[in-house]
Design a protein around this motif. Sequence first.
Motif, PDB file in Angstrom:
ATOM      1  N   GLY A 127       0.866  -1.244  -0.171  1.00 46.00           N
ATOM      2  CA  GLY A 127      -0.044  -0.188  -0.042  1.00 46.00           C
ATOM      3  C   GLY A 127       0.658   1.415   0.105  1.00 46.00           C
ATOM      4  N   ASP A 128       2.046   1.294   0.474  1.00 45.72           N
ATOM      5  CA  ASP A 128       2.905   2.235   0.372  1.00 45.72           C
ATOM      6  C   ASP A 128       3.749   2.507  -0.745  1.00 45.72           C
ATOM      7  OD1 ASP A 128       2.128   2.688   3.051  1.00 45.72           O
ATOM      8  OD2 ASP A 128       3.807   1.538   4.160  1.00 45.72           O
ATOM      9  N   GLY A 129       3.685   1.667  -1.626  1.00 50.77           N
ATOM     10  CA  GLY A 129       4.328   1.779  -3.075  1.00 50.77           C
ATOM     11  C   GLY A 129       5.743   0.846  -2.821  1.00 50.77           C
ATOM     12  N   THR A 130       5.753   0.320  -1.898  1.00 51.76           N
ATOM     13  CA  THR A 130       7.129  -0.396  -1.811  1.00 51.76           C
ATOM     14  C   THR A 130       7.281  -1.480  -2.590  1.00 51.76           C
ATOM     15  OG1 THR A 130       7.399   0.513   0.532  1.00 51.76           O
ATOM     16  CG2 THR A 130       8.760  -1.422  -0.093  1.00 51.76           C
ATOM     17  N   PHE A 131       8.291  -1.599  -3.285  1.00 48.39           N
ATOM     18  CA  PHE A 131       8.202  -3.079  -4.476  1.00 48.39           C
ATOM     19  C   PHE A 131       9.025  -4.101  -3.663  1.00 48.39           C
ATOM     20  CE2 PHE A 131      10.565  -4.943  -7.768  1.00 48.39           C
ATOM     21  CZ  PHE A 131       9.404  -5.780  -8.646  1.00 48.39           C
ATOM     22  N   THR A 132       8.489  -5.120  -3.713  1.00 51.25           N
ATOM     23  CA  THR A 132       9.419  -6.398  -3.305  1.00 51.25           C
ATOM     24  C   THR A 132       9.508  -7.407  -4.648  1.00 51.25           C
ATOM     25  OG1 THR A 132       8.453  -6.391  -1.154  1.00 51.25           O
ATOM     26  CG2 THR A 132       9.489  -8.582  -1.836  1.00 51.25           C
ATOM     27  N   ALA A 133      10.789  -7.347  -4.978  1.00 50.37           N
ATOM     28  CA  ALA A 133      11.133  -8.417  -6.173  1.00 50.37           C
ATOM     29  C   ALA A 133      11.029  -9.901  -5.874  1.00 50.37           C
ATOM     30  CB  ALA A 133      12.599  -8.225  -6.681  1.00 50.37           C
TER      31      ALA A 133
END
Lengths: 203, 270
Positions: A127-133
Amino acid sequence: MNWVRIRCAFSALVLVLMAVLMAGAARGDVLYWMIDGDASESFQYAYAQTLQKAKDTVQGANADSVVARAYAVDKSTGTRETYDFVGVAAADDAGTSFDGAPVPVELPSTAASGNWIFGVEMGFMDGDGTFTATYCAWDAKGLTYAQLDAMGAIQSNATASYDGPINAAEAPWSAPTPVPEPTGGLLVVLGGAVLLLRRNGHA
Amino acid sequence: MKAWGVLAAALGAVAASGAVADDVFTGANVLGVTRVESAAEYLPLAVAWGAVGASAAAPAADAFVITANLEDGDELYVYDRAAGRYHVFTLVRDAAGDTWAAARVVHVGTGGAEVATGSAAAEVSLARGYGAWLHRSGAAARADKAVYLAGQAESEPVSITFAAATGRAKFGQTLFGPPAGAAGDFALNGGAINWSGAVKGDEIRLPQTDGTLQTVEYTGTKWVRKYWERSANGVLRLKRDENPVIPRGQAAWYARKAGNEALTVTWSEK
């Protein structure tokens, strides 16, 4: 002596600024990639795992949480460029077919030098726009400029077209991998620095 | 009198007559102008009109775009289909007027490598229904100025052939542009072209102002433009436009899917 050093530093700065300005003025090559059509088995697996991990990790996550983006890595320096996040839109519930369109990516001005590799990574966004590859296409080796050019995925100038985008839906996908180890020039520099440190240590 | 002289005189006469929309002009030459709105540095233009004074004749390269609002040094890229290369002309403005001077010839797909000296612009013909590139280097001038195409309205429909793919993974590439006749942008699904023979996967690529290409895909029954729209969190989301158009006066690439023969279509609009 100091003013000579300052003048040299200033000259170097001017050269760097000129290079930056020239790079900014010139239009670089454009790579087209997409996720479209029937997916390879490894892509289906990677997509399903990513979606599940998103649901397990992020409250309210759904298919819209799964995104992909292209990246470029300069193997000699470790410099990493990343590009726009793109929604991975499944055309069916099973995730065997995907809907997409070519995504243009302006490549680094030195892309053709042979030091760069290109790839696509998939993951999820919270939701915070943090990306996890989670997974990447063509594994850590990526694709070289020469390979992409031979595949016809590069638009080399504004009055040219290209043959077809590279399709990451058809690519082999693998578990997340770190940025490739720097090679070539950087290793020489690092090696030299280590030697210098050791020599100083012995002095 | 040069073609431009004929056209300018005719347009001047229309203006002087105070003609209104209901007036009908008849005669041997029916002339038209298309205004193209774009700030693109490299602008693909449709060869929308015919040569003035000779019905169904192809216009010469120096007589399809009005030069009055272009800049000295602007370039015109005209594709030589038979030889597979571009003739490049440079606009020279002096006391004698505007001239498209032959600058160079460049092969396609080789990074613009110069291979020979070009021909005079008037000696290179364009074909209606295809396209040519205008290169305007002055950013400030481009921002405020449209480009005007002009020529003679033709009475015959236009046929255009899209090149076949040249290899297993190669698309056939043809720069084409709608001929003038209908007002407004050209609707790809509007019925002016019978697209039988187009195959699923054929693409029309529309050059954008930033030099990238926007893709319109043939689904087997119609053309659909898929495009990316940035959502609130910055992620590009896929959208669909079921009524794609080619902007008025502009050209686009037809990318014939690999493995397919050349395709000839006819524009029913004149």
